[in-house]
Design a protein around this motif. Structure first.
Motif, PDB file in Angstrom:
ATOM      1  N   GLU A  31       0.714  -1.197  -0.078  1.00  0.00           N
ATOM      2  CA  GLU A  31       0.068  -0.002  -0.007  1.00  0.00           C
ATOM      3  C   GLU A  31       0.934   1.292  -0.018  1.00  0.00           C
ATOM      4  N   GLU A  32       0.078   2.415  -0.639  1.00  0.00           N
ATOM      5  CA  GLU A  32       1.044   3.545  -0.491  1.00  0.00           C
ATOM      6  C   GLU A  32       0.313   4.418   0.571  1.00  0.00           C
ATOM      7  N   TYR A  33       0.938   5.066   1.383  1.00  0.00           N
ATOM      8  CA  TYR A  33       0.154   5.981   2.569  1.00  0.00           C
ATOM      9  C   TYR A  33       0.822   7.528   2.427  1.00  0.00           C
ATOM     10  N   ASP A  34      -0.127   8.221   2.413  1.00  0.00           N
ATOM     11  CA  ASP A  34       0.032   9.799   2.337  1.00  0.00           C
ATOM     12  C   ASP A  34       0.927  10.348   3.614  1.00  0.00           C
TER      13      ASP A  34
END
Length: 363
Positions: A31-34
């Protein structure tokens, strides 16, 4: 341990709700997290992002509110004020300013100062700034009002809380301090905003006041210190105390003839004096490591049942830290005890007796 400070579940938690929170909390490598857009910068160095909160600390009359007025004005104008640059994107460019200490008349002066710093017309409101004076309300009511403003006002990106201490009934209640910092973190995450708070420092040391100060030091992305210059009391210097990133250069400001803060160009904090440099004041935070604090406490309190009055604790502290550091005296021990109490490394549960709070603190 004081039973009043132990949170009690009044009813069993909803299992489905807990499972949902558990699943939402999972972190995955796929996942990519801000990381949160940068909101506040000093000389290009980030000190505040969306999804986090920061704080200004300082002693009384150090000009903390003037400093935060500059941050607010930079957010309103989109221009550099003092050394602050604030970037609020379209759709999240509103500011909520909460004053908990001043009367409406004095709050209006702060509002006028912000508008003047932002080069906005005098005597005219702007729909980008919501300014609240919450002095007459209880801590619980203040929290409810801020929550209502956040939930019902679209486009808020920056929140200023001057001062956060007034969201608590008891500044020295550890449970209440944890609850307030948890609320700040929830607000920043849920509404994707940045919150900047103001808190006083202790008169006798450089620590932010009470258990709320300890919690803010532990949880804030950046803690800024505002203090009077030691040579010229008309100057206030601003420095980074705790950061998660690069430390910004110390700068200073003075109040000009228009009662507005203005930058002191080429400020030098403490000019060198002829001869030997003066001895640095003892600071338990910088002069003693966490391991040394803990080693001394483990020797003084070998079991969980050990308790001592102030004098006995002070004497034992001098003895143990003298062994560890080579030299130590009672004056330093007094500062050390204040530090240990602020960090919750020692607590007083039984009258005025001190005990080591093993596992009950965050350094």
């Amino acid at each position: 341990m004081d039973k009043a400070n132990i949170p009690i579940l009044t009813q069993p938690p909803n299992k489905d709700d807990v499972v949902k929170k558990w699943h939402e909390s999972r972190i995955s490598m796929t996942e990519e997290y801000d990381t949160g857009a940068v909101v506040i910068q000093v000389d290009g160095i980030p000190i505040g992002t969306f999804g986090n909160f920061s704080a200004s600390i300082g002693k009384a009359k150090s000009k903390k509110t003037f400093n935060v007025s500059a941050i607010t004005a930079a957010a309103l104008s989109g221009e550099k004020v003092l050394t602050y640059e604030v970037c609020l994107p379209e759709g999240k460019n509103k500011i909520l300013y909460v004053d908990t200490e001043q009367s409406k008349a004095h709050s209006k002066k702060t509002l006028a100062r912000i508008l003047a710093l932002a080069n906005l017309p005098d005597g005219t409101d702007t729909d980008r700034l919501e300014f609240l004076s919450l002095r007459k309300y209880t801590p619980k009511e203040r929290i409810e009002i801020i929550e209502c403003a956040l939930a019902t006002t679209e486009g808020i990106g920056l929140v200023i809380i001057d001062g956060v201490r007034d969201l608590l009934f008891d500044i020295n209640a550890p449970l209440e301090a944890t609850q307030i910092t948890s609320i700040l973190m929830r607000w920043t995450d849920e509404y994707q905003i940045h919150i900047h708070t103001i808190l006083h420092q202790n008169k006798g040391d450089e620590n932010a006041r009470g258990h709320i100060g300890t919690e803010i030091n532990n949880k804030a992305a950046t803690v800024i210190q505002v203090e009077k210059d030691k040579v010229d009391e008309n100057i206030s210097k601003v420095s980074a105390v705790l950061t998660r990133a690069q430390t910004f250069p110390t700068f200073a400001f003075r109040i000009n003839d228009h009662i507005l803060p203005e930058l002191v160009e080429d400020y030098v904090s403490e000019p060198k004096k002829a001869g030997r440099p003066s001895k640095k004041e003892f600071d338990p935070y910088f002069d003693i490591t966490q391991k040394q604090h803990e080693t001394a406490l483990e020797r003084i309190f070998p079991t969980m049942f050990d308790e001592f009055n102030y004098e006995d604790f002070q004497n034992r502290l001098v003895e143990e830290l003298r062994t560890i550091l080579g030299s130590f005296n009672k004056n330093k021990a007094a500062a050390e005890i204040t530090f240990l109490r602020n960090k919750r490394m020692v607590v007083q549960d039984n009258g005025k007796l001190y005990r080591y709070n093993r596992g009950g603190y965050r350094y």
